[in-house]
Write an enzyme that holds these catalytic residues in place. Sequence first.
Site, short mmCIF file in Angstrom:
data_model
loop_
_atom_site.label_atom_id
_atom_site.label_comp_id
_atom_site.label_asym_id
_atom_site.label_seq_id
_atom_site.Cartn_x
_atom_site.Cartn_y
_atom_site.Cartn_z
N THR A 33 -63.96 -66.79 -67.49
CA THR A 33 -64.29 -65.14 -66.88
C THR A 33 -65.48 -64.47 -67.97
O THR A 33 -66.15 -63.58 -67.71
CB THR A 33 -63.05 -65.08 -67.20
OG1 THR A 33 -62.21 -64.87 -66.51
CG2 THR A 33 -62.76 -62.87 -66.36
N SER A 80 -60.88 -71.96 -66.52
CA SER A 80 -60.87 -72.98 -66.64
C SER A 80 -59.54 -74.05 -66.87
O SER A 80 -59.56 -75.07 -67.11
CB SER A 80 -60.44 -72.36 -68.29
OG SER A 80 -58.72 -71.76 -67.96
N THR A 112 -59.73 -67.78 -70.36
CA THR A 112 -58.58 -67.67 -70.90
C THR A 112 -57.28 -68.47 -70.44
O THR A 112 -56.63 -68.49 -71.29
CB THR A 112 -58.44 -66.14 -71.28
OG1 THR A 112 -58.13 -66.25 -69.56
CG2 THR A 112 -59.40 -65.69 -71.58
N ASP A 113 -57.42 -69.38 -69.28
CA ASP A 113 -56.56 -69.42 -68.95
C ASP A 113 -55.34 -70.47 -69.44
O ASP A 113 -54.63 -71.11 -69.89
CB ASP A 113 -56.28 -69.89 -67.07
CG ASP A 113 -56.48 -68.49 -66.83
OD1 ASP A 113 -56.26 -67.64 -66.85
OD2 ASP A 113 -57.10 -69.35 -65.03
N1 ASP Z 1 -59.40 -67.78 -64.59
C1 ASP Z 1 -59.93 -67.61 -65.28
C2 ASP Z 1 -60.36 -68.90 -66.32
O1 ASP Z 1 -59.43 -69.51 -67.39
C3 ASP Z 1 -59.47 -66.67 -66.24
C4 ASP Z 1 -60.23 -66.03 -67.44
O2 ASP Z 1 -61.07 -67.00 -68.72
O3 ASP Z 1 -59.90 -65.73 -68.46
O4 ASP Z 1 -61.33 -69.43 -66.31
#
Ligand code: ASP
Length: 342
Positions: A33, A80, A112-113
């Site tokens: 993200t 991710s 973050t995932d």
């Molecule tokens: N879907 C995103 C990822 O993990 C979420 C994020 O980055 O917060 O790539």
Amino acid sequence: MFKKSILSLTLVFSFSTFALEKPEVMIFATGGTIAGSAQKATDITGYSAGEIAVSTLIEAVPEIADVADVKGIQVANTSSSNISNEILLELGREAKVALNGEAKGVIVTHGTDTAEETAFFLDLVNQTDKPIVVVGAMRPATAISADGPMNLLNAVTLATSDEAKGRGTMIMLNDFIGSAYYTSKTNSTSLDTFKAYDQGFLGTFAGGVPKFYFDAAQATGKPSFDISKIETLPQVDIIYSYLGMQADQLDALVASGSKGIVVAGSGNGSTPQAVRDRIAELQKKGIPVVLSSRTGTGYVTSKEHGIASGTLNPQKARIMLMLGLTKTQDLDELAALFGTDV
Ligand code: ASP
């Protein structure tokens, strides 16, 4: 999609000010993200992760040049959930090369995932005092009040900080500094998502400066792994325990290539009797099974039917078991990696 030698295919962007010599920081970008883009500034859930190049992320925060000479390397640009074992190995090796060289610290930008999985992996495969900082964002770069730019500036500051030395890999988000060993994503959409409920944060950012709550320390009993000669990691899968769970799922995983299994058990690693019996059979056949907890926090001691995961949640237990299996298949030795016994 990702070639084995990712880095040889990528461009290196160098950003420096020549007035004063600044510490060098390498940024390995993987997407997420923080590099996400949406049609509207109000879109904070409907966006595409991994759209914006590392060069643009760095250019968007000119203040970074006051802190460090940063070099950005685009390792991947994806959500991710697509980070593969190959990318983990590449990141682990390249971080080591950078930290053995001139870099004062290394940053990995990441969705973050699954950031906690990559951060935990990097923590286990790097035996350096220098900081590795995993950073992401909960709002895409195009959003009103995007959190990525400040998170990135904080990450660069942290990576150059002398006080950050000797603390292992860290996760930097929302002004808090967490240990990669213990910190997890706990909320699907909130900025305030990374927590280590039992162990707490290592520190916080106040006035643009990292303030640590404790002297430098590593997680108790943290093992380390040398991945310099490892070409592939064994397949390890996670299975979720629930009322009415079918034990046959374990066999299906083994049939499809699992070399080890982590069960996200209920409570203290519990799972239905039929599953326990199957675990015992699999362990006799040389497939280690780790019992973790779906509760999201706590210490798993349950060992009557598998290896107890100790403090490690299922996704971190999977990383530990993958790395452990590169060294040994012995159940006692594997359990020792989790700080438990069989
Ligand atoms: N879907 C995103 C990822 O993990 C979420 C994020 O980055 O917060 O790539």
